[in-house]
Design a protein around this motif. Structure first.
Motif, PDB file in Angstrom:
ATOM      1  N   HIS A 194       0.887  -1.022  -0.019  1.00 15.96           N
ATOM      2  CA  HIS A 194       0.172   0.225  -0.025  1.00 15.96           C
ATOM      3  C   HIS A 194       0.852   1.266  -0.069  1.00 15.96           C
ATOM      4  CE1 HIS A 194      -4.335  -1.100   0.570  1.00 15.96           C
ATOM      5  NE2 HIS A 194      -3.614  -2.304   0.769  1.00 15.96           N
ATOM      6  N   GLU A 195       1.924   1.297   0.744  1.00 10.78           N
ATOM      7  CA  GLU A 195       2.829   2.268   0.760  1.00 10.78           C
ATOM      8  C   GLU A 195       3.552   2.851  -0.483  1.00 10.78           C
ATOM      9  OE1 GLU A 195       5.394   1.484   4.018  1.00 10.78           O
ATOM     10  OE2 GLU A 195       3.812   2.000   5.659  1.00 10.78           O
ATOM     11  N   ALA A 196       3.998   1.519  -1.129  1.00  8.41           N
ATOM     12  CA  ALA A 196       4.607   1.651  -2.698  1.00  8.41           C
ATOM     13  C   ALA A 196       3.440   2.276  -3.418  1.00  8.41           C
ATOM     14  CB  ALA A 196       5.240   0.399  -2.984  1.00  8.41           C
ATOM     15  N   LEU A 197       2.257   1.829  -3.436  1.00  7.66           N
ATOM     16  CA  LEU A 197       1.325   2.307  -4.405  1.00  7.66           C
ATOM     17  C   LEU A 197       1.177   4.009  -3.902  1.00  7.66           C
ATOM     18  CD1 LEU A 197      -1.505  -0.523  -4.266  1.00  7.66           C
ATOM     19  CD2 LEU A 197      -0.198   0.394  -6.226  1.00  7.66           C
ATOM     20  N   GLU A 198       1.025   4.308  -2.682  1.00 10.01           N
ATOM     21  CA  GLU A 198       1.055   5.753  -2.474  1.00 10.01           C
ATOM     22  C   GLU A 198       2.168   6.520  -2.910  1.00 10.01           C
ATOM     23  OE1 GLU A 198       0.796   6.124   1.698  1.00 10.01           O
ATOM     24  OE2 GLU A 198      -1.227   5.244   2.021  1.00 10.01           O
ATOM     25  N   ALA A 199       3.093   5.867  -3.218  1.00 11.59           N
ATOM     26  CA  ALA A 199       4.343   6.450  -3.767  1.00 11.59           C
ATOM     27  C   ALA A 199       4.329   6.418  -5.295  1.00 11.59           C
ATOM     28  CB  ALA A 199       5.524   6.001  -3.159  1.00 11.59           C
ATOM     29  N   GLY A 200       3.469   5.907  -6.031  1.00 11.83           N
ATOM     30  CA  GLY A 200       3.528   5.314  -7.528  1.00 11.83           C
ATOM     31  C   GLY A 200       4.231   4.567  -7.748  1.00 11.83           C
ATOM     32  N   ASP A 201       4.811   3.502  -6.850  1.00 10.53           N
ATOM     33  CA  ASP A 201       5.925   2.583  -6.899  1.00 10.53           C
ATOM     34  C   ASP A 201       5.250   1.161  -7.327  1.00 10.53           C
ATOM     35  OD1 ASP A 201       7.936   1.127  -7.302  1.00 10.53           O
ATOM     36  OD2 ASP A 201       8.882   1.018  -5.134  1.00 10.53           O
ATOM     37  N   TYR A 202       4.938   1.052  -8.406  1.00 14.52           N
ATOM     38  CA  TYR A 202       3.958  -0.108  -8.678  1.00 14.52           C
ATOM     39  C   TYR A 202       4.684  -1.482  -8.590  1.00 14.52           C
ATOM     40  CZ  TYR A 202       0.360   2.784 -10.789  1.00 14.52           C
ATOM     41  OH  TYR A 202      -0.656   3.788 -10.700  1.00 14.52           O
ATOM     42  N   GLU A 203       6.128  -1.383  -8.970  1.00 18.36           N
ATOM     43  CA  GLU A 203       7.164  -2.310  -9.077  1.00 18.36           C
ATOM     44  C   GLU A 203       7.496  -2.678  -7.662  1.00 18.36           C
ATOM     45  OE1 GLU A 203       8.411  -4.305 -11.098  1.00 18.36           O
ATOM     46  OE2 GLU A 203       7.584  -3.033 -13.041  1.00 18.36           O
ATOM     47  N   GLY A 204       7.266  -1.945  -6.735  1.00 19.46           N
ATOM     48  CA  GLY A 204       7.720  -2.010  -5.290  1.00 19.46           C
ATOM     49  C   GLY A 204       6.277  -2.862  -4.780  1.00 19.46           C
ATOM     50  N   ALA A 205       5.156  -2.514  -5.149  1.00 24.35           N
ATOM     51  CA  ALA A 205       3.904  -2.995  -4.756  1.00 24.35           C
ATOM     52  C   ALA A 205       3.792  -4.466  -5.197  1.00 24.35           C
ATOM     53  CB  ALA A 205       2.888  -2.363  -5.219  1.00 24.35           C
ATOM     54  N   VAL A 206       4.232  -4.836  -6.651  1.00 25.13           N
ATOM     55  CA  VAL A 206       4.287  -5.961  -7.104  1.00 25.13           C
ATOM     56  C   VAL A 206       5.351  -6.915  -6.043  1.00 25.13           C
ATOM     57  CG1 VAL A 206       4.887  -7.325  -8.876  1.00 25.13           C
ATOM     58  CG2 VAL A 206       3.546  -5.595  -9.366  1.00 25.13           C
ATOM     59  N   ALA A 207       6.329  -6.493  -5.684  1.00 28.27           N
ATOM     60  CA  ALA A 207       7.314  -7.323  -5.248  1.00 28.27           C
ATOM     61  C   ALA A 207       6.652  -7.494  -3.921  1.00 28.27           C
ATOM     62  CB  ALA A 207       8.767  -6.451  -5.024  1.00 28.27           C
ATOM     63  N   LEU A 226      -2.308  -8.236  -6.082  1.00 25.91           N
ATOM     64  CA  LEU A 226      -1.204  -8.348  -7.092  1.00 25.91           C
ATOM     65  C   LEU A 226      -1.867  -8.074  -8.661  1.00 25.91           C
ATOM     66  CD1 LEU A 226       1.711  -9.046  -7.863  1.00 25.91           C
ATOM     67  CD2 LEU A 226       1.070 -11.389  -8.025  1.00 25.91           C
ATOM     68  N   ALA A 227      -2.932  -9.007  -8.619  1.00 27.79           N
ATOM     69  CA  ALA A 227      -3.727  -8.702  -9.896  1.00 27.79           C
ATOM     70  C   ALA A 227      -4.176  -7.145 -10.380  1.00 27.79           C
ATOM     71  CB  ALA A 227      -4.963  -9.717  -9.878  1.00 27.79           C
ATOM     72  N   GLN A 228      -4.520  -6.433  -8.987  1.00 28.95           N
ATOM     73  CA  GLN A 228      -4.982  -5.077  -9.300  1.00 28.95           C
ATOM     74  C   GLN A 228      -3.793  -4.243  -9.709  1.00 28.95           C
ATOM     75  OE1 GLN A 228      -7.167  -4.789  -5.641  1.00 28.95           O
ATOM     76  NE2 GLN A 228      -8.884  -4.798  -6.297  1.00 28.95           N
ATOM     77  N   VAL A 229      -2.713  -4.550  -9.145  1.00 31.29           N
ATOM     78  CA  VAL A 229      -1.513  -3.699  -9.255  1.00 31.29           C
ATOM     79  C   VAL A 229      -1.126  -3.841 -10.774  1.00 31.29           C
ATOM     80  CG1 VAL A 229       0.631  -3.051  -8.903  1.00 31.29           C
ATOM     81  CG2 VAL A 229      -0.944  -3.416  -6.878  1.00 31.29           C
ATOM     82  N   ARG A 230      -1.241  -5.199 -11.224  1.00 35.11           N
ATOM     83  CA  ARG A 230      -0.636  -5.205 -12.508  1.00 35.11           C
ATOM     84  C   ARG A 230      -1.697  -4.614 -13.593  1.00 35.11           C
ATOM     85  NH1 ARG A 230       0.833 -11.785 -11.801  1.00 35.11           N
ATOM     86  NH2 ARG A 230       3.164 -11.268 -11.099  1.00 35.11           N
ATOM     87  N   LEU A 231      -2.919  -4.652 -13.035  1.00 30.92           N
ATOM     88  CA  LEU A 231      -3.929  -4.034 -14.320  1.00 30.92           C
ATOM     89  C   LEU A 231      -3.482  -2.469 -14.044  1.00 30.92           C
ATOM     90  CD1 LEU A 231      -6.628  -3.798 -15.672  1.00 30.92           C
ATOM     91  CD2 LEU A 231      -7.601  -3.629 -13.466  1.00 30.92           C
TER      92      LEU A 231
END
Length: 322
Positions: A194-207, A226-231
């Motif tokens: 969630h924190e990675a998403l807030e920072a716009g870091d999709y790769e970090g969220a996926v990891a 994971l599916a939502q972030v990849r979308l």
């Protein structure tokens, strides 16, 4: 979805709808006390026992103020009555909103004192989500109560995509004492995602989600995340007109068709996305069929197996395959 009642004229216009049917059962705690009533949203926490809350009671005339506040963080406006379903909606949403620690606000409006508002609202309860001054989605009593927390998650992800990531101060206190236990903390890897998403870091969220699944293979919430972030990755900065034109000009291009399905799901046009891929699968035997099938199944997981649109599409998919 219908337009919310008494919207501020400045908030009208094109808005991205939100899928109001989540995918994971994140049932909130039963019987949690209602948030303390206030005459208006306040930036100052109230005294008393209990934990901080971002859920307030509001008046119909304060809707414009709430819409303006959505420029900082998403705002859910709950129009409710005295019925049991309204009480369940409010309790479940309060738990889900407070779990986010100020990233979203819930304003509950009792329509008992406003017959005109009750008539405009129609079936109660009804919730309208506002983001950046615009209504982005509406759902009512037909939405499964146990899936409302997932709706909150989806709205927050949309807010992150649009750069609306402020954290609001507590609006009051929820009752303490001998009430139910507090909701468990979010798992560390989920919080990291969630924190990675807030920072716009999709790769970090996926990891983070991938690591959560590695440590706990049956973590369905991480799989959904994971599916939502990849979308979100696939649709980041896409040119909607160009994506649709490419698909129209290349009906046999599986990547082009999947790209349109992605933006349709993200934009709330779920049935259009499903129909597009089912038709492609039906007309294209071979490797592309399996590629499209796997993509469609992933979109099913994002929308949620309990959504009737998923069940209907699965039947059509079975017919297309066999």
């Amino acid at each position: 979805m219908s337009q919310p009642p008494h919207t501020d004229p400045s908030a009208s216009g094109s808005a991205r709808p939100v899928n109001a049917r989540g995918a994971v059962d994140l049932s909130s705690l039963a019987g949690t006390p209602a948030a303390s009533s206030q005459s208006q949203p306040s930036s100052q926490g109230q005294g008393g026992e209990g934990r901080d809350t971002w859920c307030v009671s509001a008046q119909p005339q304060q809707l414009q103020q709430l819409v303006q506040l959505s420029a900082q963080a998403p705002v859910l406006v709950l129009l409710h009555g005295a019925d049991e379903t309204s009480a369940r909606f409010r309790s479940t949403l309060e738990d889900a909103v407070d779990a986010q620690g100020g990233r979203i606000l819930l304003a509950a409006i009792d329509v008992a004192a406003s017959p005109e508002l009750a008539q405009q609202a129609g079936q109660l309860p009804v919730v309208t989500a506002f983001l950046a001054g615009q209504p982005i989605g509406e759902f009512d009593a037909s939405a499964p109560v146990e899936q409302l927390p997932q709706v909150v998650t989806q709205i927050l992800q949309l807010a992150t995509q649009n750069g609306v990531t402020a954290t609001l101060p507590p609006q009051g206190k929820r009752g303490g004492g001998e009430g139910p236990e507090q909701e468990p903390e979010m798992p560390p890897l989920h919080r990291k995602a969630h924190e990675a998403l807030e920072a716009g870091d999709y790769e970090g969220a996926v990891a983070a989600y991938e690591q959560a699944i590695k440590e706990k293979p049956d973590d369905e919430e991480a799989k959904l995340g994971l599916a939502q972030v990849r979308l979100m990755q696939r649709t980041q900065d896409v040119d909607l007109a160009a994506v649709r034109q490419r698909a129209a000009e290349n009906p046999d291009d599986v990547q082009a068709q999947m790209a349109v399905a992605d933006v349709d799901v993200l934009g709330g046009h779920v049935e259009d996305a499903f129909t597009r891929l089912v038709r492609f699968i039906q007309a294209h035997p071979g490797p592309d069929r399996e590629t499209a099938r796997k993509h469609l199944v992933e979109l099913y997981s994002i929308v949620g197996d309990s959504d009737p649109r998923v069940a209907a599409s699965r039947k059509k998919l079975a017919s297309a395959l066999f």
